[in-house]
Design a protein around this motif. Structure first.
Motif, PDB file in Angstrom:
ATOM      1  N   ILE A 134       0.831  -1.216   0.000  1.00 55.25           N
ATOM      2  CA  ILE A 134       0.000   0.000   0.000  1.00 55.25           C
ATOM      3  C   ILE A 134       0.866   1.268   0.000  1.00 55.25           C
ATOM      4  N   PRO A 135       1.903   1.348   0.860  1.00 56.09           N
ATOM      5  CA  PRO A 135       2.758   2.549   0.787  1.00 56.09           C
ATOM      6  C   PRO A 135       3.385   2.738  -0.583  1.00 56.09           C
ATOM      7  N   PHE A 136       3.726   1.628  -1.236  1.00 53.62           N
ATOM      8  CA  PHE A 136       4.327   1.707  -2.571  1.00 53.62           C
ATOM      9  C   PHE A 136       3.333   2.344  -3.543  1.00 53.62           C
ATOM     10  N   LEU A 137       2.087   1.834  -3.530  1.00 52.41           N
ATOM     11  CA  LEU A 137       1.065   2.366  -4.431  1.00 52.41           C
ATOM     12  C   LEU A 137       0.768   3.826  -4.122  1.00 52.41           C
ATOM     13  N   LEU A 138       0.632   4.130  -2.829  1.00 56.53           N
ATOM     14  CA  LEU A 138       0.298   5.503  -2.449  1.00 56.53           C
ATOM     15  C   LEU A 138       1.411   6.465  -2.838  1.00 56.53           C
ATOM     16  N   THR A 139       2.668   6.005  -2.700  1.00 55.60           N
ATOM     17  CA  THR A 139       3.782   6.878  -3.074  1.00 55.60           C
ATOM     18  C   THR A 139       3.783   7.114  -4.581  1.00 55.60           C
ATOM     19  N   THR A 140       3.496   6.049  -5.331  1.00 55.63           N
ATOM     20  CA  THR A 140       3.404   6.215  -6.785  1.00 55.63           C
ATOM     21  C   THR A 140       2.328   7.237  -7.110  1.00 55.63           C
ATOM     22  N   PHE A 141       1.199   7.085  -6.437  1.00 58.00           N
ATOM     23  CA  PHE A 141       0.081   7.990  -6.654  1.00 58.00           C
ATOM     24  C   PHE A 141       0.479   9.427  -6.332  1.00 58.00           C
ATOM     25  N   MET A 142       1.237   9.551  -5.229  1.00 58.03           N
ATOM     26  CA  MET A 142       1.674  10.878  -4.807  1.00 58.03           C
ATOM     27  C   MET A 142       2.564  11.535  -5.867  1.00 58.03           C
ATOM     28  N   VAL A 143       3.450  10.724  -6.443  1.00 55.38           N
ATOM     29  CA  VAL A 143       4.364  11.273  -7.448  1.00 55.38           C
ATOM     30  C   VAL A 143       3.589  11.689  -8.698  1.00 55.38           C
ATOM     31  N   VAL A 144       2.627  10.858  -9.093  1.00 57.74           N
ATOM     32  CA  VAL A 144       1.906  11.123 -10.347  1.00 57.74           C
ATOM     33  C   VAL A 144       0.832  12.193 -10.148  1.00 57.74           C
ATOM     34  N   GLY A 145      -0.134  11.899  -9.259  1.00 58.33           N
ATOM     35  CA  GLY A 145      -1.233  12.847  -9.097  1.00 58.33           C
ATOM     36  C   GLY A 145      -0.994  13.779  -7.934  1.00 58.33           C
ATOM     37  N   ALA A 146      -0.327  14.862  -8.201  1.00 53.64           N
ATOM     38  CA  ALA A 146       0.172  15.699  -7.118  1.00 53.64           C
ATOM     39  C   ALA A 146      -0.913  16.423  -6.342  1.00 53.64           C
ATOM     40  N   SER A 147      -2.146  16.374  -6.778  1.00 56.05           N
ATOM     41  CA  SER A 147      -3.178  17.177  -6.114  1.00 56.05           C
ATOM     42  C   SER A 147      -3.403  16.727  -4.667  1.00 56.05           C
ATOM     43  N   ALA A 148      -3.487  15.418  -4.438  1.00 57.15           N
ATOM     44  CA  ALA A 148      -3.733  14.935  -3.080  1.00 57.15           C
ATOM     45  C   ALA A 148      -2.439  14.438  -2.452  1.00 57.15           C
ATOM     46  N   ALA A 149      -1.321  15.103  -2.766  1.00 50.56           N
ATOM     47  CA  ALA A 149      -0.004  14.607  -2.354  1.00 50.56           C
ATOM     48  C   ALA A 149       0.112  14.464  -0.844  1.00 50.56           C
ATOM     49  N   VAL A 150      -0.325  15.460  -0.104  1.00 48.34           N
ATOM     50  CA  VAL A 150      -0.175  15.407   1.348  1.00 48.34           C
ATOM     51  C   VAL A 150      -0.959  14.235   1.913  1.00 48.34           C
ATOM     52  N   PHE A 151      -2.196  14.099   1.435  1.00 51.42           N
ATOM     53  CA  PHE A 151      -3.031  13.023   1.950  1.00 51.42           C
ATOM     54  C   PHE A 151      -2.410  11.657   1.647  1.00 51.42           C
ATOM     55  N   SER A 152      -1.960  11.457   0.404  1.00 57.00           N
ATOM     56  CA  SER A 152      -1.347  10.175   0.040  1.00 57.00           C
ATOM     57  C   SER A 152      -0.115   9.906   0.895  1.00 57.00           C
ATOM     58  N   ALA A 153       0.711  10.929   1.060  1.00 59.93           N
ATOM     59  CA  ALA A 153       1.953  10.743   1.814  1.00 59.93           C
ATOM     60  C   ALA A 153       1.652  10.403   3.265  1.00 59.93           C
ATOM     61  N   LEU A 154       0.666  11.070   3.832  1.00 59.12           N
ATOM     62  CA  LEU A 154       0.300  10.815   5.225  1.00 59.12           C
ATOM     63  C   LEU A 154      -0.216   9.394   5.383  1.00 59.12           C
ATOM     64  N   LEU A 155      -1.128   9.039   4.477  1.00 58.42           N
ATOM     65  CA  LEU A 155      -1.705   7.698   4.546  1.00 58.42           C
ATOM     66  C   LEU A 155      -0.612   6.643   4.367  1.00 58.42           C
ATOM     67  N   ALA A 156       0.286   6.884   3.424  1.00 57.01           N
ATOM     68  CA  ALA A 156       1.361   5.920   3.171  1.00 57.01           C
ATOM     69  C   ALA A 156       2.189   5.714   4.433  1.00 57.01           C
ATOM     70  N   PHE A 157       2.513   6.815   5.125  1.00 54.91           N
ATOM     71  CA  PHE A 157       3.346   6.698   6.314  1.00 54.91           C
ATOM     72  C   PHE A 157       2.601   5.961   7.435  1.00 54.91           C
ATOM     73  N   VAL A 158       1.350   6.330   7.665  1.00 58.90           N
ATOM     74  CA  VAL A 158       0.588   5.710   8.755  1.00 58.90           C
ATOM     75  C   VAL A 158       0.403   4.213   8.505  1.00 58.90           C
ATOM     76  N   VAL A 159       0.013   3.880   7.278  1.00 62.07           N
ATOM     77  CA  VAL A 159      -0.191   2.460   6.953  1.00 62.07           C
ATOM     78  C   VAL A 159       1.125   1.692   7.107  1.00 62.07           C
ATOM     79  N   ALA A 160       2.226   2.300   6.668  1.00 60.00           N
ATOM     80  CA  ALA A 160       3.527   1.632   6.781  1.00 60.00           C
ATOM     81  C   ALA A 160       3.888   1.399   8.239  1.00 60.00           C
ATOM     82  N   MET A 161       3.567   2.352   9.105  1.00 58.94           N
ATOM     83  CA  MET A 161       3.871   2.177  10.528  1.00 58.94           C
ATOM     84  C   MET A 161       3.126   0.973  11.090  1.00 58.94           C
ATOM     85  N   VAL A 162       1.858   0.815  10.685  1.00 62.01           N
ATOM     86  CA  VAL A 162       1.093  -0.359  11.125  1.00 62.01           C
ATOM     87  C   VAL A 162       1.772  -1.634  10.627  1.00 62.01           C
TER      88      VAL A 162
END
Ligand code: SF4
Ligand code: SF4
Lengths: 315, 231
Positions: free
Chosen positions: A261-289
């Motif tokens: 999931i962090p991999f996909l979200l990071t890819t999404f963050m790089v490509v679709g920059a509009s929701a970058a903060v949200f994707s990055a936050l979600l990626a980090f939180v999910v990765a911590m779990v």
């Protein structure tokens, strides 16, 4: 092995902190990312807070914390001691680096500050390596006694640190997000491969068995009676057992939450920059779990040889 | 000197007397107390330096019960000492005894992870690690009679299964026993080189118990006739 929450929290939190610090300073000093002074300061402070929180949590599992200061004195033989020394030595260098950045007005720093920052990186790396070797050096636990143990600790620290770094860059609306995103994808991928190799490797049993433990190699040996009528320190500390099914579910959690999931979200963050903060936050939180589950499994799947005296045929 | 124990698995009857006498002596010894938690409750637990386990070796009828008392082996390559970050754990150069300085230990449990033999137990009450001292507070005590300058477990054992001595001296009682009876170490593959040795049970002819040889036709008929007549 009994998974102690304080130790899990320590390694996960300090791992992310050290990972963030190392990536930040290398990116800054070698100049492959351009960052504002404010971002650097926030990131360095955040990294130090995570490391301190981890260190404080690690003292929670000591039964006699008033002697904790003595833990720095067996540097010559003990990896636990080395970890403590490196972790404490890290702080003055990180502080000097932070001070250097703070005093500069644009974030461009002189040679001395760069050097301090890089010393900090080396000490952070040494701490992570020692942290892995604390487990890796134990001959009694086959599932830990492998170079894969420190490798995993270091790689996961880099991966979680990178995700956190992304989040900070995204929050500051940074243009070098794409570059860091790419690096993050690479780090997550390598960490995932290493973890996969580890899970494959620990399936082979160790050379110790109930036969070598009792010294009777010619026939079948079985335990008749453990000799105690209630739980002991040994059963509490080493007798931890989880159902096979639960372990497999957790492995799915590790790969899904820790890497996929962090991999996909990071890819999404790089490509679709509009929701970058949200994707990055979600990626980090999910990765911590996911990484917490990974650390929990690291303990739950470790089988100490003393279990051979409590009925196990192999470890 | 390399002091340690030899346990004779041929004669150990598994009575736990060594474990109890160890607890009794050491609870007021140098690393005492050996705290008991909830001793009179449903779920008693506590610190022991010596624990006895019972195994069955081989398959019936060629099987044997082996009782295995285990305490610190005072390993030559004692990883428990190397991993200790505080220096509380140490191995004495003069006699090889491994001890824990109760004033330095921070109770991190790390040494107990490094010990393959389950010899180290944390005392939750004092917050420190504890283990067998080889009765260091007794074996050098000149106010005791020569015969009493041995670990408590050795003196107590009613079957004389335990022997104490110097493994560095090839003619000591323990070295001779190990040589003559083929004494072995536990888990030698881990490389701790434990000082304590175990003497294997002597090989005996299996004694017939449950299964008896098949009867001949004539004796079966005789039995049957006898039973019928009696009825
Ligand atoms: S038996 Fe365990 S506690 Fe004793 S010296 Fe060996 S490793 Fe250390
Ligand atoms: S529990 Fe005590 S003796 Fe054992 S490693 Fe920690 S400080 Fe050393």
């Amino acid at each position: 092995m009994h998974p102690a929450f304080s130790v899990i929290a320590f390694t996960v939190s300090s791992g992310a902190g050290f990972g963030l610090y190392m990536l930040l300073v290398m990116a800054h000093v070698f100049g492959f990312l351009t960052m504002e002074r404010g971002t650097i300061i926030t990131a360095t402070i955040l990294a130090m807070v995570l490391i301190i929180a981890g260190l404080l949590s690690s003292t929670q599992h000591l039964a006699n914390p008033k002697n904790a200061w003595r833990a720095f004195f067996r540097f010559r033989t003990s990896w636990l001691s080395r970890e403590g020394v490196f972790a404490v030595l890290f702080f003055p260098f990180a502080m000097l680096y932070l001070l250097g950045v703070f005093l500069s007005d644009t974030g461009s720093i002189g040679f001395f500050t760069k050097l301090m920052g890089l010393f900090g990186v080396m000490l952070a790396f040494a701490t992570l390596f020692s942290q892995g070797m604390i487990y890796g050096c134990l001959k009694t636990i086959k599932q830990w006694n492998t170079p894969l143990t420190p490798t995993n600790y270091i790689l996961l620290a880099f991966a979680t640190g990178a995700l956190l770094f992304n989040l900070l860059l995204a929050m500051n609306g940074h243009e070098s997000l794409g570059m860091m995103g790419g690096i993050t994808l690479g780090l997550i991928f390598i960490a995932m491969i290493a973890k996969g190799i580890y899970y494959f490797w620990i399936r082979t049993p160790s050379s110790s068995s109930i036969n070598t433990a009792t010294g009777f190699a010619r026939g079948k040996v079985r335990l008749l009676d453990v000799g105690h009528t209630a739980g002991t320190f040994l059963t509490e500390e080493f007798g931890y057992k989880t159902a096979k099914g639960q372990l497999n579910i957790l492995k799915v959690v590790v790969f899904a939450c820790g890497f996929f999931i962090p991999f996909l979200l990071t890819t999404f963050m790089v490509v679709g920059a509009s929701a970058a903060v949200f994707s990055a936050l979600l990626a980090f939180v999910v990765a911590m779990v996911g990484i917490t589950a990974e650390r929990w499994l690291f303990f739950a799947e470790a089988r100490h040889v003393v279990n051979l005296y409590h009925g196990a045929q192999r470890t | 000197m390399k002091l340690g124990l030899v346990v004779d698995l041929d004669v150990c009857v598994g009575c736990h007397a060594c474990a109890v006498s160890c607890k009794q002596w050491n609870t007021s010894g140098t690393t005492g107390p050996l705290t008991d938690y909830a001793p009179y409750d449903e779920d008693p637990s506590g610190v022991w330096f010596n624990r006895v386990r019972h195994f069955e070796v081989g398959d019936f009828p060629n099987s044997k019960t082996v009782n295995m008392p285990m305490s610190c082996m005072h390993c030559e390559q004692a990883d428990c000492v190397d991993v200790c970050p505080t220096g509380a754990s140490y191995k004495r150069a003069e006699d090889g005894i491994v001890l824990i300085d109760q004033d330095k230990c921070m109770g991190c449990n790390y040494c107990s992870w490094a010990c393959p033999y389950g010899a180290r137990e944390l005392d939750r009450d004092t917050g420190t690690m504890k283990k067998c001292t080889l009765c260091v507070d007794r074996i050098y005590d000149e106010s005791l009679n020569e015969i009493d300058r041995q670990p408590s477990c050795v003196i107590t054992c009613p079957a004389h299964a335990r022997h104490f001595g110097d493994f560095d001296d090839p003619n000591s009682n323990v070295s001779t026993l190990v040589r003559e009876r083929g004494g072995h170490q536990l888990m030698p593959e881990l490389g701790y080189s434990p000082t304590n040795h175990y003497l294997p049970p002597r090989i005996m002819k299996p004694q017939q118990t449950a299964e008896t040889p098949r009867k001949s036709l004539i004796s079966s008929v005789k039995d049957w006739v006898n039973q019928s007549v009696a009825r």
